[in-house]
Design a protein around this motif. Structure first.
Motif, PDB file in Angstrom:
ATOM      1  N   GLU A 114      21.850 -31.672 -17.037  1.00  0.00           N
ATOM      2  CA  GLU A 114      21.485 -32.831 -16.400  1.00  0.00           C
ATOM      3  C   GLU A 114      20.684 -32.173 -15.713  1.00  0.00           C
ATOM      4  O   GLU A 114      19.815 -33.127 -15.120  1.00  0.00           O
ATOM      5  N   ARG A 115      20.370 -31.456 -15.764  1.00  0.00           N
ATOM      6  CA  ARG A 115      19.251 -30.585 -14.688  1.00  0.00           C
ATOM      7  C   ARG A 115      17.828 -30.362 -15.128  1.00  0.00           C
ATOM      8  O   ARG A 115      17.249 -29.936 -14.331  1.00  0.00           O
ATOM      9  N   SER A 116      17.966 -30.351 -16.325  1.00  0.00           N
ATOM     10  CA  SER A 116      17.051 -30.264 -17.396  1.00  0.00           C
ATOM     11  C   SER A 116      16.170 -28.480 -17.125  1.00  0.00           C
ATOM     12  O   SER A 116      15.088 -28.809 -16.461  1.00  0.00           O
ATOM     13  N   LEU A 117      16.594 -27.874 -17.150  1.00  0.00           N
ATOM     14  CA  LEU A 117      16.592 -26.098 -16.381  1.00  0.00           C
ATOM     15  C   LEU A 117      16.006 -25.677 -17.696  1.00  0.00           C
ATOM     16  O   LEU A 117      15.491 -24.584 -17.765  1.00  0.00           O
ATOM     17  N   LEU A 118      16.118 -25.935 -18.897  1.00  0.00           N
ATOM     18  CA  LEU A 118      15.860 -25.085 -20.149  1.00  0.00           C
ATOM     19  C   LEU A 118      14.699 -24.538 -19.681  1.00  0.00           C
ATOM     20  O   LEU A 118      14.715 -23.320 -19.944  1.00  0.00           O
ATOM     21  N   PRO A 119      13.656 -25.468 -19.880  1.00  0.00           N
ATOM     22  CA  PRO A 119      12.736 -24.636 -19.553  1.00  0.00           C
ATOM     23  C   PRO A 119      12.317 -23.780 -19.095  1.00  0.00           C
ATOM     24  O   PRO A 119      11.302 -22.221 -18.785  1.00  0.00           O
ATOM     25  N   ALA A 120      12.399 -24.233 -17.418  1.00  0.00           N
ATOM     26  CA  ALA A 120      12.230 -23.507 -16.034  1.00  0.00           C
ATOM     27  C   ALA A 120      13.016 -21.691 -16.541  1.00  0.00           C
ATOM     28  O   ALA A 120      12.288 -21.184 -16.247  1.00  0.00           O
ATOM     29  N   ASP A 146       5.880 -31.650 -22.441  1.00  0.00           N
ATOM     30  CA  ASP A 146       7.392 -31.242 -21.847  1.00  0.00           C
ATOM     31  C   ASP A 146       8.029 -31.239 -23.882  1.00  0.00           C
ATOM     32  O   ASP A 146       9.552 -31.524 -24.480  1.00  0.00           O
ATOM     33  N   SER A 147       8.128 -30.536 -24.492  1.00  0.00           N
ATOM     34  CA  SER A 147       8.321 -29.827 -25.934  1.00  0.00           C
ATOM     35  C   SER A 147       8.644 -28.720 -26.179  1.00  0.00           C
ATOM     36  O   SER A 147       7.466 -27.636 -26.248  1.00  0.00           O
ATOM     37  N   TRP A 148       9.383 -27.980 -26.644  1.00  0.00           N
ATOM     38  CA  TRP A 148       9.701 -26.504 -27.708  1.00  0.00           C
ATOM     39  C   TRP A 148       8.463 -26.451 -28.691  1.00  0.00           C
ATOM     40  O   TRP A 148       8.683 -27.094 -29.605  1.00  0.00           O
ATOM     41  N   LEU A 149       7.774 -25.341 -28.628  1.00  0.00           N
ATOM     42  CA  LEU A 149       6.374 -25.450 -29.383  1.00  0.00           C
ATOM     43  C   LEU A 149       7.509 -24.828 -31.082  1.00  0.00           C
ATOM     44  O   LEU A 149       7.066 -24.910 -31.805  1.00  0.00           O
ATOM     45  N   ASN A 150       8.473 -23.866 -30.415  1.00  0.00           N
ATOM     46  CA  ASN A 150       8.835 -22.907 -31.515  1.00  0.00           C
ATOM     47  C   ASN A 150      11.050 -24.072 -31.935  1.00  0.00           C
ATOM     48  O   ASN A 150      10.995 -24.213 -30.080  1.00  0.00           O
ATOM     49  N   ASN A 151      11.293 -22.890 -32.364  1.00  0.00           N
ATOM     50  CA  ASN A 151      12.751 -23.515 -31.919  1.00  0.00           C
ATOM     51  C   ASN A 151      12.958 -22.577 -30.849  1.00  0.00           C
ATOM     52  O   ASN A 151      12.934 -20.774 -30.668  1.00  0.00           O
ATOM     53  N   LYS A 152      14.193 -23.386 -29.853  1.00  0.00           N
ATOM     54  CA  LYS A 152      13.720 -22.641 -28.701  1.00  0.00           C
ATOM     55  C   LYS A 152      16.124 -21.792 -28.583  1.00  0.00           C
ATOM     56  O   LYS A 152      16.386 -21.503 -30.135  1.00  0.00           O
ATOM     57  N   PRO A 153      16.110 -20.942 -27.804  1.00  0.00           N
ATOM     58  CA  PRO A 153      16.642 -20.215 -27.819  1.00  0.00           C
ATOM     59  C   PRO A 153      18.374 -20.298 -27.700  1.00  0.00           C
ATOM     60  O   PRO A 153      18.250 -21.808 -27.892  1.00  0.00           O
ATOM     61  N   PHE A 154      19.503 -19.865 -28.843  1.00  0.00           N
ATOM     62  CA  PHE A 154      20.436 -20.338 -29.124  1.00  0.00           C
ATOM     63  C   PHE A 154      21.270 -20.300 -27.831  1.00  0.00           C
ATOM     64  O   PHE A 154      20.927 -19.647 -26.837  1.00  0.00           O
ATOM     65  N   ILE A 155      21.699 -21.169 -27.541  1.00  0.00           N
ATOM     66  CA  ILE A 155      22.897 -21.824 -26.436  1.00  0.00           C
ATOM     67  C   ILE A 155      24.027 -20.412 -26.169  1.00  0.00           C
ATOM     68  O   ILE A 155      23.999 -20.420 -24.954  1.00  0.00           O
ATOM     69  N   LYS A 156      24.040 -19.627 -26.818  1.00  0.00           N
ATOM     70  CA  LYS A 156      24.629 -19.184 -27.302  1.00  0.00           C
ATOM     71  C   LYS A 156      23.868 -17.152 -26.105  1.00  0.00           C
ATOM     72  O   LYS A 156      24.788 -17.071 -25.423  1.00  0.00           O
ATOM     73  N   GLU A 157      22.500 -18.008 -26.741  1.00  0.00           N
ATOM     74  CA  GLU A 157      22.008 -16.778 -26.570  1.00  0.00           C
ATOM     75  C   GLU A 157      21.433 -16.232 -25.399  1.00  0.00           C
ATOM     76  O   GLU A 157      21.713 -15.183 -23.997  1.00  0.00           O
ATOM     77  N   MET A 158      21.171 -18.094 -24.390  1.00  0.00           N
ATOM     78  CA  MET A 158      20.584 -18.235 -23.143  1.00  0.00           C
ATOM     79  C   MET A 158      22.194 -18.238 -22.470  1.00  0.00           C
ATOM     80  O   MET A 158      21.709 -17.970 -21.252  1.00  0.00           O
ATOM     81  N   ASN A 159      23.109 -18.339 -22.855  1.00  0.00           N
ATOM     82  CA  ASN A 159      24.229 -18.345 -21.516  1.00  0.00           C
ATOM     83  C   ASN A 159      24.798 -16.941 -21.598  1.00  0.00           C
ATOM     84  O   ASN A 159      24.673 -16.107 -19.873  1.00  0.00           O
ATOM     85  N   GLU A 160      24.240 -15.749 -22.414  1.00  0.00           N
ATOM     86  CA  GLU A 160      24.540 -14.639 -21.409  1.00  0.00           C
ATOM     87  C   GLU A 160      23.765 -14.241 -20.812  1.00  0.00           C
ATOM     88  O   GLU A 160      23.832 -13.273 -19.759  1.00  0.00           O
ATOM     89  N   GLU A 161      22.065 -14.956 -21.150  1.00  0.00           N
ATOM     90  CA  GLU A 161      20.891 -14.335 -20.190  1.00  0.00           C
ATOM     91  C   GLU A 161      21.284 -14.725 -18.886  1.00  0.00           C
ATOM     92  O   GLU A 161      21.385 -14.486 -17.752  1.00  0.00           O
ATOM     93  N   TRP A 162      21.899 -16.069 -18.971  1.00  0.00           N
ATOM     94  CA  TRP A 162      22.005 -16.558 -17.633  1.00  0.00           C
ATOM     95  C   TRP A 162      23.365 -15.553 -16.831  1.00  0.00           C
ATOM     96  O   TRP A 162      23.556 -15.519 -15.848  1.00  0.00           O
ATOM     97  N   ASN A 163      24.442 -15.369 -17.460  1.00  0.00           N
ATOM     98  CA  ASN A 163      25.346 -14.334 -16.865  1.00  0.00           C
ATOM     99  C   ASN A 163      25.044 -13.237 -16.274  1.00  0.00           C
ATOM    100  O   ASN A 163      25.793 -12.424 -16.135  1.00  0.00           O
ATOM    101  N   LYS A 164      24.125 -12.443 -17.145  1.00  0.00           N
ATOM    102  CA  LYS A 164      23.464 -10.867 -17.421  1.00  0.00           C
ATOM    103  C   LYS A 164      22.492 -10.878 -16.537  1.00  0.00           C
ATOM    104  O   LYS A 164      22.525 -10.399 -15.279  1.00  0.00           O
ATOM    105  N   ASP A 165      21.508 -11.826 -16.422  1.00  0.00           N
ATOM    106  CA  ASP A 165      19.890 -11.707 -15.379  1.00  0.00           C
ATOM    107  C   ASP A 165      19.617 -12.390 -14.795  1.00  0.00           C
ATOM    108  O   ASP A 165      19.266 -12.474 -13.916  1.00  0.00           O
TER     109      ASP A 165
END
Length: 306
Positions: A114-120, A146-165
């Protein structure tokens, strides 16, 4: 007497060993100073290359409204059980529920989309202080298209980084105050993101309670029509009143989940890297490493002599 004599000899031997060890270290003092200084220099160089991050935080007080429900459960719990009505587990507070939602995968996905926060959050490597702009990883994301040049990280990896870092939640068990922190390269983005987190969390819990209250009221009204027992009617009226109050609070209370005691702020000082701590820790490590090195060299020399 012989026992006392042996103890005195052992004590004297220990003093000799300590003195000998000190003399060895003193004879290699330049080596010790050099190795310690080398480790200290490495720590300073490492600090220069570590990414700088800022942390914005907010202090919150819980807003719980379970008192009326607790009184109903205490007074009509047995009757409700006979009628097949579950009054719910009142030991689960709205605060605990909000914390679990905040750490959940579904909340993470919703706020990211909703906030388009993944790239930031997951495609940046720094912050341009002069322009107040994020610096993106060139091989991962192109901000212009506004495009990913390579495959963006998996949701599971990003969620873990979100809660950890990135996201940090702590609760004071004595006061029940909650501290929520957001850590990021940009202080202004950390501040803005924390505001969004609080807004979306409040809206999520508010919408859940309004939806559940609406369904509960519809069900209770139907049960009220179908019963002829006065005790059950009294129970249903009380439950409808409780759910109506709950829906009213969800609609009218601007701070539904938490009272904001200390709102989010734009941090002025960096939170990472902790330069002084890193410097002291690595220097101490270097000092003890130099002592071990000196002892090792001394042992080798003694063996060669023999």
């Amino acid at each position: 007497m012989d026992h006392i004599k042996v103890d005195n000899e052992d004590l004297a031997q220990n003093e000799i060993d300590i003195f000998r060890l000190f003399s060895i270290f003193w004879s290699y003092k330049l080596h010790i100073v050099g190795i310690t200084a080398f480790f200290s220099l490495i720590s300073l160089v490492a600090i220069l290359f570590l990414p700088v991050k800022f942390t914005s935080s907010a202090l919150l007080a819980p807003v719980d409204s379970n008192n009326f429900t607790n009184r109903i459960a205490a007074g009509y719990g047995g009757l409700a059980g006979l009628a097949g009505i579950d009054l719910g587990d009142q030991s689960i507070s709205k605060t605990d529920l909000a914390i679990e939602i905040l750490q959940s995968r579904s909340f993470f996905i919703n706020i990211m989309e909703e906030r388009s926060l993944l790239p930031a959050l997951f495609a940046t490597k720094g912050w341009n202080e002069e322009k107040d702009l994020l610096i993106y990883r060139e091989n991962l994301y192109d901000p212009e298209s506004d495009s990913w040049l390579n495959n963006k990280p998996f949701i599971k990896e990003m969620n873990e980084e979100w809660n950890k870092d990135i996201l940090s939640i702590s609760k004071d068990n004595k006061t029940n105050f909650i501290t929520i922190k957001i850590r990021h390269y940009s202080p202004t983005f950390a501040y803005q993101l924390l505001n969004w987190v609080l807004e979306d969390l409040d809206a999520e819990v508010r919408n859940r309670d309004m939806a559940s209250s609406t369904k509960a009221i519809e069900y209770l009204q139907q049960e009220l029509k179908d019963t002829d027992t006065n005790e059950l009617k009294t129970l249903f009226y009380s439950l409808i009143q409780e759910q109506t109050n709950k829906r009213m609070l969800a609609k009218t209370n601007p701070q539904y989940v938490f009272n904001i005691i200390d709102p989010p702020f734009v941090p002025e000082e960096k939170s990472d890297p902790k330069s002084f701590l890193i410097f002291i820790s690595v220097s101490i490590l270097g000092f003890f490493a130099s002592l071990m090195f000196v002892l090792f060299i001394n042992i080798l020399r003694n063996r060669n002599r023999t």
